[in-house]
Design an enzyme around this catalytic site. Structure first.
Site, PDB file in Angstrom:
ATOM      1  N   SER A  47       0.702  -1.405   0.035  1.00  0.00           N
ATOM      2  CA  SER A  47       0.109   0.088   0.028  1.00  0.00           C
ATOM      3  C   SER A  47       0.892   1.098  -0.160  1.00  0.00           C
ATOM      4  O   SER A  47       1.820   1.253   0.703  1.00  0.00           O
ATOM      5  CB  SER A  47      -0.939  -0.064   1.036  1.00  0.00           C
ATOM      6  OG  SER A  47      -1.665   1.140   1.310  1.00  0.00           O
ATOM      7  N   GLY A  72      -3.596   3.631   1.261  1.00  0.00           N
ATOM      8  CA  GLY A  72      -4.433   3.961   2.079  1.00  0.00           C
ATOM      9  C   GLY A  72      -5.719   4.856   2.076  1.00  0.00           C
ATOM     10  O   GLY A  72      -5.508   5.864   1.614  1.00  0.00           O
ATOM     11  N   ASN A  95       9.492   8.489   4.431  1.00  0.00           N
ATOM     12  CA  ASN A  95       8.310   9.258   3.885  1.00  0.00           C
ATOM     13  C   ASN A  95       7.553   9.727   4.780  1.00  0.00           C
ATOM     14  O   ASN A  95       7.414   9.010   5.788  1.00  0.00           O
ATOM     15  CB  ASN A  95       7.803   8.451   2.740  1.00  0.00           C
ATOM     16  CG  ASN A  95       6.465   7.640   3.342  1.00  0.00           C
ATOM     17  OD1 ASN A  95       5.383   8.218   3.674  1.00  0.00           O
ATOM     18  ND2 ASN A  95       6.816   6.454   3.717  1.00  0.00           N
ATOM     19  N   ALA A  96       7.173  10.971   4.454  1.00  0.00           N
ATOM     20  CA  ALA A  96       6.006  11.682   5.786  1.00  0.00           C
ATOM     21  C   ALA A  96       5.075  12.076   4.812  1.00  0.00           C
ATOM     22  O   ALA A  96       4.539  13.300   4.859  1.00  0.00           O
ATOM     23  CB  ALA A  96       6.740  12.742   6.593  1.00  0.00           C
ATOM     24  N   ASN A 125      -6.653  -1.097   1.208  1.00  0.00           N
ATOM     25  CA  ASN A 125      -5.854  -0.770   2.548  1.00  0.00           C
ATOM     26  C   ASN A 125      -6.757   0.563   3.015  1.00  0.00           C
ATOM     27  O   ASN A 125      -7.042   1.458   2.721  1.00  0.00           O
ATOM     28  CB  ASN A 125      -4.311  -0.191   2.306  1.00  0.00           C
ATOM     29  CG  ASN A 125      -3.699   0.194   3.486  1.00  0.00           C
ATOM     30  OD1 ASN A 125      -3.646   1.000   4.043  1.00  0.00           O
ATOM     31  ND2 ASN A 125      -2.713  -0.757   3.963  1.00  0.00           N
ATOM     32  N   CYS A 156      -1.588   4.272  12.915  1.00  0.00           N
ATOM     33  CA  CYS A 156      -2.008   5.724  12.931  1.00  0.00           C
ATOM     34  C   CYS A 156      -2.563   5.989  14.178  1.00  0.00           C
ATOM     35  O   CYS A 156      -2.891   4.857  14.966  1.00  0.00           O
ATOM     36  CB  CYS A 156      -3.232   5.714  12.067  1.00  0.00           C
ATOM     37  SG  CYS A 156      -3.576   4.558  10.597  1.00  0.00           S
ATOM     38  N   ILE A 217       6.017  -5.877   7.616  1.00  0.00           N
ATOM     39  CA  ILE A 217       6.033  -4.584   8.492  1.00  0.00           C
ATOM     40  C   ILE A 217       5.567  -3.487   7.719  1.00  0.00           C
ATOM     41  O   ILE A 217       5.991  -3.331   6.413  1.00  0.00           O
ATOM     42  CB  ILE A 217       7.377  -4.312   9.217  1.00  0.00           C
ATOM     43  CG1 ILE A 217       8.555  -4.189   8.340  1.00  0.00           C
ATOM     44  CG2 ILE A 217       7.674  -5.301  10.152  1.00  0.00           C
ATOM     45  CD1 ILE A 217       9.785  -3.519   8.939  1.00  0.00           C
ATOM     46  N   THR A 219       6.298   0.845   7.876  1.00  0.00           N
ATOM     47  CA  THR A 219       7.566   1.546   8.095  1.00  0.00           C
ATOM     48  C   THR A 219       8.018   1.687   9.434  1.00  0.00           C
ATOM     49  O   THR A 219       7.204   1.690  10.473  1.00  0.00           O
ATOM     50  CB  THR A 219       7.570   2.888   7.454  1.00  0.00           C
ATOM     51  OG1 THR A 219       6.454   3.592   8.028  1.00  0.00           O
ATOM     52  CG2 THR A 219       7.075   2.639   5.803  1.00  0.00           C
TER      53      THR A 219
HETATM   54  C1  LIG Z   1       5.522   6.505  -0.142  1.00  0.00           C
HETATM   55  C2  LIG Z   1       4.951   5.630   0.868  1.00  0.00           C
HETATM   56  C3  LIG Z   1       3.692   5.620   1.294  1.00  0.00           C
HETATM   57  C4  LIG Z   1       2.978   4.407   2.140  1.00  0.00           C
HETATM   58  N1  LIG Z   1       1.655   4.314   2.237  1.00  0.00           N
HETATM   59  C5  LIG Z   1       1.025   3.537   3.032  1.00  0.00           C
HETATM   60  C6  LIG Z   1      -0.354   3.633   3.372  1.00  0.00           C
HETATM   61  O1  LIG Z   1      -1.210   4.312   2.779  1.00  0.00           O
HETATM   62  N2  LIG Z   1      -0.726   2.333   4.176  1.00  0.00           N
HETATM   63  C7  LIG Z   1      -0.023   1.533   4.381  1.00  0.00           C
HETATM   64  O2  LIG Z   1      -0.520   0.557   5.273  1.00  0.00           O
HETATM   65  N3  LIG Z   1       1.410   1.350   4.324  1.00  0.00           N
HETATM   66  C8  LIG Z   1       1.701   2.484   3.500  1.00  0.00           C
HETATM   67  N4  LIG Z   1       3.235   2.318   3.440  1.00  0.00           N
HETATM   68  C9  LIG Z   1       3.972   1.261   3.950  1.00  0.00           C
HETATM   69  C10 LIG Z   1       4.442   0.408   2.972  1.00  0.00           C
HETATM   70  O3  LIG Z   1       3.160  -0.184   2.315  1.00  0.00           O
HETATM   71  C11 LIG Z   1       5.321  -0.684   3.417  1.00  0.00           C
HETATM   72  O4  LIG Z   1       4.589  -1.453   4.464  1.00  0.00           O
HETATM   73  C12 LIG Z   1       6.730  -0.517   3.637  1.00  0.00           C
HETATM   74  O5  LIG Z   1       7.223   0.490   2.881  1.00  0.00           O
HETATM   75  C13 LIG Z   1       7.677  -1.242   3.990  1.00  0.00           C
HETATM   76  O6  LIG Z   1       7.878  -2.025   2.728  1.00  0.00           O
HETATM   77  P1  LIG Z   1       9.149  -1.750   1.423  1.00  0.00           P
HETATM   78  O7  LIG Z   1      10.400  -1.538   2.398  1.00  0.00           O
HETATM   79  O8  LIG Z   1       8.798  -2.661   0.625  1.00  0.00           O
HETATM   80  O9  LIG Z   1       8.354  -0.466   0.846  1.00  0.00           O
HETATM   81  C14 LIG Z   1       3.644   3.482   2.681  1.00  0.00           C
HETATM   82  C15 LIG Z   1       5.064   3.485   2.183  1.00  0.00           C
HETATM   83  C16 LIG Z   1       5.648   4.341   1.346  1.00  0.00           C
HETATM   84  C17 LIG Z   1       7.162   4.327   1.032  1.00  0.00           C
END
Ligand SMILES: Cc1cc2nc3c(=O)[nH]c(=O)nc-3n(C[C@H](O)[C@H](O)[C@H](O)COP(=O)(O)O)c2cc1C
Length: 330
Positions: A47, A72, A95-96, A125, A156, A217, A219
């Site tokens: 997501s 999300g 990211n924020a 999501n 959240c 996980i 982030t």
């Molecule tokens: C730019 C960005 C936006 C994200 N937005 C969401 C979100 O809306 N909902 C959510 O559950 N996780 C969100 N995540 C977390 C990712 O889905 C994921 O759990 C996390 O980045 C770890 O996986 P990765 O290392 O493969 O990116 C976001 C991550 C990034 C980098």
């Protein structure tokens, strides 16, 4: 509407070469069942890293994915945080974004119709700042049809409890699980936060509250500083760390959780290659999600899927289930 409970989502044919066609008879079986959600293969998009799916359709055959997990969704649209919202770090990114999204109703009207044209499973999501908000978003998506499962982001802040994340406390995490389960007949995947002391305790708690699966996980909270200006790189001060830097932590957590719960575990965090994905399956994940890798290479999911198939063939495994949770000891 409840296709997900009865049949497997069909994946597009991904035979690519003459060699593949000749070995078609021994093509390994990749289908997995995630708490009643039957996917044609275990590779999904994480997501927030794959938009609403349509952004990536020019690069990726969406029908080849096990599932598309969309950005999300909240009850009302959200603008997210002011910029800068992204910062690069060694081996990862912060990211924020602040959960910017168009809101669940606009998603149902404007984005879901496009996704319904594909055979791949669509997972929504969702998040909220109150239990009521989680419940309403779940109800709207369930009524919309065309959504195969809900993934619930609990990283959240709980506004009513002073802003502690729902996912940081086993009781609050269980409450969200219970409320979402009451509001839907779709499989519910609880997405766990790694920003806790004992992630297994949270996993056990959401399992007891009726979760059909867990994904982990999300982030890891981090920050970075511009030393010349003595200011943070992100307007929000802190952000979520993702990418290869988090993979060892994610893998350890998935391994721990998989040994503690009966429900399926979906692993993610820093998966860039097929080997990364295979590590998660070996430690017990039944499926994986690919996140940050999509920013580096929009076709990362396709390469991971091809690499996984190649590995199974090479190791003469006819079914992905022969690999899942097979970690040995040294
Ligand atoms: C730019 C960005 C936006 C994200 N937005 C969401 C979100 O809306 N909902 C959510 O559950 N996780 C969100 N995540 C977390 C990712 O889905 C994921 O759990 C996390 O980045 C770890 O996986 P990765 O290392 O493969 O990116 C976001 C991550 C990034 C980098």
């Amino acid at each position: 509407m409840m296709q997900s409970h009865h049949s497997y989502f069909i994946c597009g044919n991904f035979m690519t070469s003459g060699e593949d066609k000749r070995t078609q008879a021994i093509e390994p079986r990749l289908a997995v069942d995630i708490g009643g959600l039957r996917l044609c293969n275990p590779v999904m998009t994480a997501s927030g890293t794959f938009g609403y799916g349509e952004e990536y359709a020019p690069f990726v055959d969406l029908n080849r994915l096990g599932a598309v997990i969309v950005k999300g969704l909240s009850l009302e649209p959200r603008a997210g945080n002011p910029p800068p919202r992204l910062a690069e770090t060694p081996c990862g990114m912060l990211n924020a974004i602040g959960l910017q999204n168009i809101g669940v109703r606009a998603f149902v009207e404007q984005k879901l119709p496009f996704l319904k044209d594909f055979t791949t499973a669509v997972i929504a999501n969702i998040f909220g700042e109150t239990l009521d908000e989680y419940e309403k978003v779940a109800e709207i998506l369930t009524a919309a049809g065309g959504v195969a499962a809900l993934e619930v982001n609990i990283s959240c802040p709980n506004v009513k409890k002073g802003g502690i994340a729902f996912g940081a406390d086993p009781e609050m995490a269980a409450e969200v699980t219970g409320r979402v389960k009451q509001s839907t007949n779709l499989p519910v995947i609880m997405k766990l936060s790694p920003n806790v002391t004992d992630i297994s305790a949270i996993a056990e708690s959401v399992e007891a509250a009726g979760a059909d699966a867990v994904s982990l996980i999300n982030t890891l909270t981090g920050m970075s500083v511009d030393v010349e200006r003595r200011k943070p790189h992100l307007y929000n001060m802190t952000g979520g760390l993702s990418g290869p830097a988090v993979k060892p932590v994610a893998l350890r957590m998935v391994w721990q959780v998989a040994s503690r719960v009966q429900i399926p575990v979906i692993g993610l965090g820093g998966i860039m290659t097929a080997n990364d994905a295979l590590e998660f399956l070996i430690v017990g994940a039944k499926a994986v999600q690919v996140g940050t890798a999509n920013f580096v290479d929009p076709r990362a999911t396709m390469k991971i899927l091809d690499g996984m198939t190649h590995y199974l063939r090479k190791h003469k495994l006819s079914d992905i289930s022969e690999l899942i949770g097979t970690l040995g000891r040294l």
